[in-house]
Design a protein around this motif. Sequence first.
Motif, PDB file in Angstrom:
ATOM      1  N   VAL A 128       0.840  -1.205   0.000  1.00  0.00           N
ATOM      2  CA  VAL A 128       0.000   0.000   0.000  1.00  0.00           C
ATOM      3  C   VAL A 128       0.873   1.252   0.000  1.00  0.00           C
ATOM      4  N   ALA A 129       1.977   1.217   0.695  1.00  0.00           N
ATOM      5  CA  ALA A 129       2.853   2.381   0.812  1.00  0.00           C
ATOM      6  C   ALA A 129       3.532   2.739  -0.507  1.00  0.00           C
ATOM      7  N   PHE A 130       3.606   1.796  -1.441  1.00  0.00           N
ATOM      8  CA  PHE A 130       4.416   2.019  -2.633  1.00  0.00           C
ATOM      9  C   PHE A 130       3.646   2.118  -3.945  1.00  0.00           C
ATOM     10  N   LEU A 131       2.401   1.693  -3.960  1.00  0.00           N
ATOM     11  CA  LEU A 131       1.643   1.714  -5.212  1.00  0.00           C
ATOM     12  C   LEU A 131       0.942   3.061  -5.416  1.00  0.00           C
ATOM     13  N   PRO A 132       0.774   3.502  -6.653  1.00  0.00           N
ATOM     14  CA  PRO A 132       0.203   4.831  -6.913  1.00  0.00           C
ATOM     15  C   PRO A 132      -1.226   5.014  -6.404  1.00  0.00           C
ATOM     16  N   LYS A 133      -2.038   3.960  -6.465  1.00  0.00           N
ATOM     17  CA  LYS A 133      -3.418   4.060  -5.978  1.00  0.00           C
ATOM     18  C   LYS A 133      -3.546   3.501  -4.564  1.00  0.00           C
ATOM     19  N   LYS A 134      -2.422   3.300  -3.892  1.00  0.00           N
ATOM     20  CA  LYS A 134      -2.368   2.857  -2.491  1.00  0.00           C
ATOM     21  C   LYS A 134      -3.194   1.591  -2.262  1.00  0.00           C
ATOM     22  N   GLN A 135      -3.001   0.600  -3.127  1.00  0.00           N
ATOM     23  CA  GLN A 135      -3.755  -0.639  -3.038  1.00  0.00           C
ATOM     24  C   GLN A 135      -2.939  -1.737  -2.375  1.00  0.00           C
ATOM     25  N   GLY A 136      -3.617  -2.518  -1.515  1.00  0.00           N
ATOM     26  CA  GLY A 136      -3.023  -3.730  -0.981  1.00  0.00           C
ATOM     27  C   GLY A 136      -3.247  -4.847  -1.977  1.00  0.00           C
TER      28      GLY A 136
END
Length: 151
Positions: A128-136
């Motif tokens: 979540v911390a690294f993806l552009p749309k903050k997805q798990g």
Amino acid sequence: MDKPAAIQEINPVSVRFAGFWMRFWAYLLDLIVIGSIERLIINPLFRIFEIPLVEFNMFAPISVASAVIFYLYFVLMTKYFHQTLGKMVFGLRVIDLKSDKLSWGTILFREWIGRFISATIIIGYIVVAFLPKKQGIHDLFTDTSVIHVER
């Protein structure tokens, strides 16, 4: 032709995706709520029926009851409110990135199977911390995300 309101809302310029720490604090609050439900409802019922509250077995009655409460809480709150109590407190909401409505299939997969996978593979939440749309990982499987809502 106009797009549905939810798709217009998901424009990355106008939407703030919720990051790791906001989701983490909301999840901790949800765990407190779930623990409270268990202690207020499940534990007294188990005492009345003399069912042991302490067993170290995955299929012990208390383990099964706890799992049912946990998953029912997340599934039902997300389906009917698009938020859990933790998300409500922190001003967060679950959205489907493709449509304006969260289907039962999407919610069941996200909150049950996806959450199990993310919890098993710890990196499932950390991404979540690294993806552009903050997805798990569970969000990636169901094409959902968590956003900030205006109060």
